[in-house]
Design a protein around this motif. Structure first.
Motif, PDB file in Angstrom:
ATOM      1  N   LYS A  45      -4.139   7.517  -1.103  1.00  0.00           N
ATOM      2  CA  LYS A  45      -4.539   6.791  -0.336  1.00  0.00           C
ATOM      3  C   LYS A  45      -2.649   6.003  -0.323  1.00  0.00           C
ATOM      4  N   THR A  46      -2.150   4.846   0.869  1.00  0.00           N
ATOM      5  CA  THR A  46      -0.728   4.264   0.872  1.00  0.00           C
ATOM      6  C   THR A  46      -1.647   2.608   0.327  1.00  0.00           C
ATOM      7  N   HIS A  47      -0.642   2.875  -0.872  1.00  0.00           N
ATOM      8  CA  HIS A  47      -1.049   1.891  -2.504  1.00  0.00           C
ATOM      9  C   HIS A  47       0.475   0.848  -2.503  1.00  0.00           C
ATOM     10  N   ARG A  48       0.370  -0.211  -2.897  1.00  0.00           N
ATOM     11  CA  ARG A  48       1.258  -0.897  -3.664  1.00  0.00           C
ATOM     12  C   ARG A  48       0.930  -1.911  -4.803  1.00  0.00           C
ATOM     13  N   CYS A  49       2.038  -2.155  -6.557  1.00  0.00           N
ATOM     14  CA  CYS A  49       1.617  -2.660  -7.083  1.00  0.00           C
ATOM     15  C   CYS A  49       2.592  -3.823  -6.700  1.00  0.00           C
ATOM     16  N   THR A  50       2.464  -5.202  -7.311  1.00  0.00           N
ATOM     17  CA  THR A  50       3.462  -5.613  -7.648  1.00  0.00           C
ATOM     18  C   THR A  50       3.373  -6.581  -8.756  1.00  0.00           C
TER      19      THR A  50
END
Length: 61
Positions: A45-50
């Motif tokens: 799935k579309t994901h991000r970690c910041t």
């Protein structure tokens, strides 16, 4: 320890995951983020970690 934020979305834009976690550094955070996504079957799935400073650690469109 730094705080990181991991989010994942489905194709409609609905947020599937919104979780904060702690890690020693960016490398460890990336590994933890990928592990969490795999455990929850969200790796594709579309994901991000910041980071808490806004640095993008992990991203998949």
């Amino acid at each position: 320890m730094k705080t990181y934020k991991l989010t994942a979305f489905d194709a409609s834009g609905e947020k599937l995951l919104d979780e904060a976690f702690q890690a020693e550094n960016d490398h460890v955070a990336k590994e933890k983020g990928e592990k969490l996504l795999r455990e929850k079957d969200l790796i594709e799935k579309t994901h991000r970690c910041t980071s808490s400073s806004g640095k993008l650690i992990l991203f998949h469109p």
